[in-house]
Each structure stands twice: as structure tokens, then as C-alpha cells.
Motif scaffolding. Sequence first.
Motif, PDB file in Angstrom:
ATOM      1  N   THR A 179      -3.165   0.862  -4.493  1.00  0.00           N
ATOM      2  CA  THR A 179      -3.016  -0.479  -3.725  1.00  0.00           C
ATOM      3  C   THR A 179      -3.360  -0.200  -2.499  1.00  0.00           C
ATOM      4  O   THR A 179      -3.062   0.812  -1.671  1.00  0.00           O
ATOM      5  N   ARG A 180      -3.755  -1.394  -1.780  1.00  0.00           N
ATOM      6  CA  ARG A 180      -4.217  -1.234  -0.230  1.00  0.00           C
ATOM      7  C   ARG A 180      -3.585  -2.610   0.386  1.00  0.00           C
ATOM      8  O   ARG A 180      -2.807  -3.241  -0.143  1.00  0.00           O
ATOM      9  N   GLU A 221       0.778  -1.253  -0.115  1.00  0.00           N
ATOM     10  CA  GLU A 221      -0.059  -0.194   0.183  1.00  0.00           C
ATOM     11  C   GLU A 221       0.862   1.119  -0.057  1.00  0.00           C
ATOM     12  O   GLU A 221       0.395   2.345  -0.189  1.00  0.00           O
TER      13      GLU A 221
END
Length: 94
Positions: free
Chosen positions: A48-49, A19
Motif C-alpha cells: 500500500t502507498r 503505507e
Amino acid sequence: MSQENFARAAYRWDTLGREAEEPYFGLLSTDLSFWIPSTINLKTHVHTRPVGQRPLVELEPTDHPLAVEQRTGITLVQVREIAESLLHSSVDNA
């Protein structure tokens, strides 16, 4: 996303801390027919995580109705209208 960015995101898919990546630039490639004009090629940032969470797709802040609704929210009535439209179109195509 570009092929290069997609490959990088895929490579880091199971990497803890992914992330921290900078958002990837992309273009929306789905025509969400409920919104006019077309949603094809709206500019996005793909965030993005943490591992286990799907990426967050953020539209660039434009005056396109979908981008406006992503920023400001939509009413429950609008959600119902979208759901009914999608359900009826899938029934009609069956």
C-alpha cells in the motif's frame, strides 16, 4: 490477496498512513500472454502507498521472465513489442 487482506486494504483505503501496513501476500490472477510461461498465480507482495496512490504489486524474485524484468528493467524495444502485441490483439478481437 486473500479475502481477509482485501477487506483490510479496502477498509484502510482512505486512511492516512496506510503505507505503513506490511505488504499483503497475493497471487497474480492475470494472464499476461506476452510472457511464457503463464503469469497466473505468480506470488506477489502488494504494497500500500499513500492515499491517492495505487498499490505497488511486487513479484517475488523468481526466474520467471516477468519477475526478472520487473527487477532488472526492460528495453524500449521490449516496451514497443509489448505495446504492438497488445494493440494488434485488441484490433483482431474487435
